[in-house]
Design an enzyme around this catalytic site. Structure first.
Site, PDB file in Angstrom:
ATOM      1  N   GLU A 179       0.825  -1.203   0.000  1.00  0.00           N
ATOM      2  CA  GLU A 179       0.000   0.000   0.000  1.00  0.00           C
ATOM      3  C   GLU A 179       0.865   1.261   0.000  1.00  0.00           C
ATOM      4  O   GLU A 179       0.376   2.361   0.231  1.00  0.00           O
ATOM      5  CB  GLU A 179      -0.933  -0.020   1.214  1.00  0.00           C
ATOM      6  CG  GLU A 179      -1.827  -1.257   1.217  1.00  0.00           C
ATOM      7  CD  GLU A 179      -2.876  -1.228   2.307  1.00  0.00           C
ATOM      8  OE1 GLU A 179      -3.256  -0.127   2.719  1.00  0.00           O
ATOM      9  OE2 GLU A 179      -3.330  -2.306   2.729  1.00  0.00           O
ATOM     10  N   SER A 293     -10.656   5.287   0.048  1.00  0.00           N
ATOM     11  CA  SER A 293     -11.116   4.512   1.207  1.00  0.00           C
ATOM     12  C   SER A 293     -10.477   4.936   2.521  1.00  0.00           C
ATOM     13  O   SER A 293     -11.065   4.720   3.582  1.00  0.00           O
ATOM     14  CB  SER A 293     -10.848   3.019   0.973  1.00  0.00           C
ATOM     15  OG  SER A 293      -9.454   2.752   0.901  1.00  0.00           O
ATOM     16  N   TYR A 411      -5.469  -1.549   9.495  1.00  0.00           N
ATOM     17  CA  TYR A 411      -5.854  -1.849   8.109  1.00  0.00           C
ATOM     18  C   TYR A 411      -5.848  -0.595   7.234  1.00  0.00           C
ATOM     19  O   TYR A 411      -5.718   0.515   7.724  1.00  0.00           O
ATOM     20  CB  TYR A 411      -7.178  -2.600   8.022  1.00  0.00           C
ATOM     21  CG  TYR A 411      -8.424  -2.041   8.673  1.00  0.00           C
ATOM     22  CD1 TYR A 411      -8.650  -0.688   8.828  1.00  0.00           C
ATOM     23  CD2 TYR A 411      -9.424  -2.906   9.108  1.00  0.00           C
ATOM     24  CE1 TYR A 411      -9.819  -0.201   9.391  1.00  0.00           C
ATOM     25  CE2 TYR A 411     -10.598  -2.451   9.681  1.00  0.00           C
ATOM     26  CZ  TYR A 411     -10.779  -1.088   9.816  1.00  0.00           C
ATOM     27  OH  TYR A 411     -11.944  -0.624  10.374  1.00  0.00           O
ATOM     28  N   GLU A 412      -5.963  -0.810   5.922  1.00  0.00           N
ATOM     29  CA  GLU A 412      -5.752   0.234   4.903  1.00  0.00           C
ATOM     30  C   GLU A 412      -4.350   0.827   5.032  1.00  0.00           C
ATOM     31  O   GLU A 412      -4.140   2.020   4.816  1.00  0.00           O
ATOM     32  CB  GLU A 412      -6.802   1.358   5.034  1.00  0.00           C
ATOM     33  CG  GLU A 412      -8.231   0.910   4.886  1.00  0.00           C
ATOM     34  CD  GLU A 412      -8.554   0.440   3.483  1.00  0.00           C
ATOM     35  OE1 GLU A 412      -8.374   1.206   2.527  1.00  0.00           O
ATOM     36  OE2 GLU A 412      -8.986  -0.705   3.349  1.00  0.00           O
ATOM     37  N   GLY A 413      -3.388  -0.026   5.360  1.00  0.00           N
ATOM     38  CA  GLY A 413      -2.018   0.415   5.605  1.00  0.00           C
ATOM     39  C   GLY A 413      -1.864   0.829   7.052  1.00  0.00           C
ATOM     40  O   GLY A 413      -2.649   1.630   7.551  1.00  0.00           O
TER      41      GLY A 413
END
Length: 433
Positions: A179, A293, A411-413
């Site tokens: 990511e 996101s 999450y999401e990096g």
């Protein structure tokens, strides 16, 4: 009787015009914030909150202990039938009101996520992950994808059918590094697609996939042949494809109602028309999705921190120490104020970032995600500190909020990876901040 220094009494001494600028709220900060929005968004925010209060909040503690008691299919169908699963595109394809398209495009999603995660972080993740999985189809900009997949799927969702999507990039040896630009070049990516007649054969594994175990479709990213992440290509996989199976279902510390499952791919044949966008467009598409996101993760964190604050405030209003309620002590008031400052700042940042029609640049998205998730953990920890043993107990909601909030930093990096992304934009460019 109100004292003469009370604003409602004091303003009587002002002329009529002056009174217009001294508006006192009635103690409902949520409604005050709502009134700052355009009329369409006010109505949407109230509808989201009503849905969350009626359908999600009563399940919050029960499903945290036993997620099998949650009818995920039924809840998602009701969510979809109300038009909440089709708000990435405006009418007539989707259900996003036309006034939101210019100037407020991402705000409904942020409002919705905050409300459902304020009711339950895990259920909010389960419902919100659908938009993440569907986003590559919209952001690919492909007319063929629009006609073959987006329009029919949205039509089915609006009828209340279950067409749940998941998003799959994380692998056993490639987590947050895929990511971030520099990390992706060194990531150990094993999921690969080999071109064959009529399509591709994909082998590999994806892990920690939100909704992976319940999704009907998965937007999955794979390298081509023996190339690196620069060759990433997005594919749409359907449940039931030969060779596409589920692996380990994770037992998580928090957001337990949100499924996280391993996906196993063994010689899965994917037809050409299931490729989303051109070959090797996956890395750019992935970055576009994440830019969209990550503010959504900020909204998840915001909802969770709001839940913790509301539980804590209610405790302080109803619990007495000596001859006074906790909320009447100034040191408690200062702690509550600091929590509320973090929540207000996070909400302002989320709303500011998601207003843009085109997904914001990586730095803005990452700043929003990092600040809101760090603030959420801080608010939850402070709530537990104020409530003491009571906050540590499951039935009070705060210990669940702290567990749920912790995942938003991962999450999401991870927030560390996101910090690298923030500075990446400043490496060589002569730009102001």
């Amino acid at each position: 009787m109100k004292p003469p220094t009370h604003p409602d009494e004091a303003k009587k001494n002002l002329p009529l015009f002056g009174r217009l600028f001294l508006r006192e709220h009635k103690g409902d900060l949520w409604e005050d914030e709502t009134m700052t929005l355009p009329w369409t968004l006010r109505r949407m925010r109230r509808k989201y909150k009503a849905f969350a209060d009626e359908r999600i909040r009563p399940l919050e503690l029960e499903v945290d202990l036993d997620v099998s008691k949650l009818d995920k299919d039924g809840l998602f169908k009701d969510y979809a039938k109300l038009g909440y699963a089709t708000e990435l595109l405006p009418w007539p394809i989707g259900t996003l009101p036309l006034p939101c398209v210019l100037g407020w495009y991402g705000v409904p999603l942020a409002l919705k996520i905050e409300e459902i995660t304020a009711a339950c972080g895990g259920i909010g993740l389960m419902l919100g992950a659908h938009e993440l999985g569907f986003a590559p189809l919209v952001l690919s900009g492909s007319p063929s994808v629009l006609t073959k997949w987006v329009i029919p799927t949205y039509a089915a969702l609006k009828r209340g059918e279950k067409k749940l999507f998941a998003f799959a990039i994380t692998e056993p040896g490639a987590g947050s590094d895929v990511e971030e630009t520099e990390g992706a070049m060194k990531a150990k990516v094993v999921t690969r697609a080999k071109k064959v007649s009529g399509g591709y054969v994909i082998n590999g594994r994806k892990v920690f996939i939100s909704d992976g175990g319940i999704a009907d479709y998965v937007t999955l990213f794979a390298c081509l042949g023996n190339e690196g992440v620069e060759s990433w290509t997005c594919f749409l996989l359907e449940r039931g494809m030969k060779g596409f199976t589920l692996g380990r279902k994770e037992k998580k510390m928090g957001q337990k109602a949100g499924d996280a499952t391993e996906l196993v791919l063994e010689d899965v044949f994917v037809p050409d028309d299931h490729r989303i966008g051109p070959e090797k467009s996956g890395w750019a598409l992935n970055r576009s999705v994440l830019n969209t996101s990550r503010p959504g993760v900020g909204a998840i964190a915001l909802g969770i921190s709001r839940s913790a604050f509301e539980h804590c405030l209610d405790f302080c209003r109803t619990t007495r120490l000596g001859n006074k309620r906790l909320v009447e002590y100034q040191d408690i008031q200062i702690e509550l104020a600091d929590m509320l400052i973090k929540i207000f700042a996070a909400r302002a940042l989320v709303w500011s970032t998601v207003k843009r029609f085109i997904p914001p640049m990586a730095a803005a998205s990452a700043v929003t995600k990092v600040f809101a998730s760090d603030a959420s953990v801080a608010v939850c920890e402070k709530a537990m500190e104020i409530m003491g043993d009571h906050g540590y107990m499951h039935g009070r909601g705060v210990e669940k909020a702290l567990r749920d909030a912790r995942l938003t930093q991962i999450y999401e990096g991870t927030n560390q990876i996101n910090r690298l992304g923030i500075i990446e934009d400043l490496w060589d460019n002569d730009i102001g901040v």
